[in-house]
Design a protein around this motif. Structure first.
Motif, PDB file in Angstrom:
ATOM      1  N   THR A 129       0.687  -1.255   0.006  1.00 37.46           N
ATOM      2  CA  THR A 129      -0.114  -0.023   0.005  1.00 37.46           C
ATOM      3  C   THR A 129       1.139   1.223   0.018  1.00 37.46           C
ATOM      4  OG1 THR A 129      -0.057  -0.161   2.457  1.00 37.46           O
ATOM      5  CG2 THR A 129      -1.939  -1.020   1.167  1.00 37.46           C
ATOM      6  N   LEU A 130       0.576   2.341  -0.807  1.00 34.32           N
ATOM      7  CA  LEU A 130       1.293   3.333  -0.584  1.00 34.32           C
ATOM      8  C   LEU A 130       0.955   4.458   0.260  1.00 34.32           C
ATOM      9  CD1 LEU A 130       1.689   3.844  -4.744  1.00 34.32           C
ATOM     10  CD2 LEU A 130       3.110   2.435  -2.972  1.00 34.32           C
ATOM     11  N   ARG A 131      -0.246   5.003  -0.038  1.00 41.00           N
ATOM     12  CA  ARG A 131      -0.629   6.261   0.897  1.00 41.00           C
ATOM     13  C   ARG A 131       0.349   7.280   0.711  1.00 41.00           C
ATOM     14  NH1 ARG A 131      -1.358   2.087   4.779  1.00 41.00           N
ATOM     15  NH2 ARG A 131      -3.668   1.602   4.924  1.00 41.00           N
ATOM     16  N   ASP A 153      -4.915  -0.555  -4.931  1.00 39.22           N
ATOM     17  CA  ASP A 153      -5.977  -0.319  -6.007  1.00 39.22           C
ATOM     18  C   ASP A 153      -6.320   1.221  -5.638  1.00 39.22           C
ATOM     19  OD1 ASP A 153      -7.437  -1.074  -3.632  1.00 39.22           O
ATOM     20  OD2 ASP A 153      -8.456  -2.511  -5.071  1.00 39.22           O
ATOM     21  N   ARG A 154      -6.012   1.712  -4.493  1.00 39.15           N
ATOM     22  CA  ARG A 154      -6.511   3.073  -4.360  1.00 39.15           C
ATOM     23  C   ARG A 154      -5.834   4.410  -4.192  1.00 39.15           C
ATOM     24  NH1 ARG A 154      -9.655   1.240   1.410  1.00 39.15           N
ATOM     25  NH2 ARG A 154     -11.078  -0.765   0.432  1.00 39.15           N
ATOM     26  N   ASP A 178      -5.598  -2.550 -15.835  1.00 43.30           N
ATOM     27  CA  ASP A 178      -6.781  -2.179 -16.683  1.00 43.30           C
ATOM     28  C   ASP A 178      -8.129  -2.247 -15.718  1.00 43.30           C
ATOM     29  OD1 ASP A 178      -4.885  -2.566 -18.870  1.00 43.30           O
ATOM     30  OD2 ASP A 178      -5.070  -4.716 -18.851  1.00 43.30           O
ATOM     31  N   SER A 179      -8.038  -2.000 -14.746  1.00 44.10           N
ATOM     32  CA  SER A 179      -9.252  -1.929 -13.774  1.00 44.10           C
ATOM     33  C   SER A 179      -9.850  -0.819 -14.002  1.00 44.10           C
ATOM     34  CB  SER A 179      -8.980  -2.411 -12.560  1.00 44.10           C
ATOM     35  OG  SER A 179     -10.208  -2.241 -11.691  1.00 44.10           O
ATOM     36  N   ASN A 180     -11.215  -0.503 -14.101  1.00 50.13           N
ATOM     37  CA  ASN A 180     -11.938   0.669 -14.110  1.00 50.13           C
ATOM     38  C   ASN A 180     -12.293   1.084 -12.525  1.00 50.13           C
ATOM     39  OD1 ASN A 180     -12.363   0.799 -16.891  1.00 50.13           O
ATOM     40  ND2 ASN A 180     -14.290  -0.682 -16.506  1.00 50.13           N
ATOM     41  N   GLU A 181     -11.818   0.121 -11.588  1.00 49.16           N
ATOM     42  CA  GLU A 181     -11.832   0.699 -10.185  1.00 49.16           C
ATOM     43  C   GLU A 181     -10.515   1.447  -9.629  1.00 49.16           C
ATOM     44  OE1 GLU A 181     -14.684   0.038  -8.796  1.00 49.16           O
ATOM     45  OE2 GLU A 181     -15.268  -0.902 -10.777  1.00 49.16           O
ATOM     46  N   ALA A 182      -9.559   1.599 -10.293  1.00 48.09           N
ATOM     47  CA  ALA A 182      -8.135   2.021  -9.916  1.00 48.09           C
ATOM     48  C   ALA A 182      -8.149   3.369 -10.980  1.00 48.09           C
ATOM     49  CB  ALA A 182      -7.195   1.254 -10.094  1.00 48.09           C
TER      50      ALA A 182
END
Length: 214
Positions: A129-131, A153-154, A178-182
């Motif tokens: 995770t980045l944050r 993915d956030r 390729d995700s539309n959620e990211a």
């Protein structure tokens, strides 16, 4: 990594799904045993929970911290396995400039060589995770390209743009890019693991490959 169509997805599935499921089974047995040991012997459960709450809290905090540590180390270990499997020269956790990049390629000696070309070495950091933690990576830049592998993915588009301005290239699993959620789609500084192995290593830096892998 050369034979797997989506090496990033494979790393993510092994680390975040398969291995995590095995770990959770072990964690449940261990932590339940610890909590039962703390709570046993009391005549009244409610009063025992109140009296022993600091010990209960310590067990839960330890479980949470260990879960995060496991996730990060697992991600690093599976990336290392992919690098080894691909015959790629690298050095782990090499101390340089007060920092400890997860992976230096091909090694710290080359990275420190003031006479080398910019493309002769690279740094690959790994963070599940980045944050704001991605800002630690920018200081690892030592006259070479810096890549940051993640399964987060956030990540906000603004953060991705800030990383691009600092010369940080993100490496993410193929399905995540390729995700539309990211927010990774259409970002020039976002590569998949497939891109990283094919372009950043094999195409641009064949010297990082052991002879048999070229």
């Amino acid at each position: 990594p050369w034979d797997i169509a989506a090496p990033g997805d494979a790393i993510m599935q092994i680390s975040r799904e398969i291995e995590y499921r095995l770990y959770r089974g072990h964690e449940l047995r261990r932590r339940a045993s610890e909590l039962l040991s703390i709570l046993s012997g009391g005549s009244d459960l409610a009063s025992t929970v109140v009296r022993k709450y600091p010990e209960i809290d310590a067990v839960l905090l330890s479980a949470s911290q260990q879960r995060k540590t496991r996730a990060g180390r697992s991600f690093e270990q599976h990336i290392a396995a992919a690098l080894k499997g691909g015959g790629i020269l690298f050095q782990e956790q090499a101390i340089t400039g007060g920092r400890r990049p997860d992976f230096v390629m091909p090694d710290l000696r080359t990275l420190r060589n003031s006479q080398r070309n910019h493309s002769d070495a690279l740094v690959l950091a790994a963070k599940t995770t980045l944050r704001e933690r991605w800002k630690q990576v920018s200081s690892e830049r030592l006259n070479c390209d810096v890549y940051l592998a993640t399964v987060d993915d956030r990540v906000a588009a603004t953060s991705i743009e800030e990383m691009a301005a600092l010369g940080i290239q993100l490496v993410v699993p193929e399905s995540l890019r390729d995700s539309n959620e990211a927010c990774y789609k259409g970002q020039d500084n976002v590569l998949t693991f497939r891109d990283f192995f094919d372009e950043a290593i094999r195409a641009k830096r064949p010297a990082l490959l052991m002879q048999k892998s070229r």
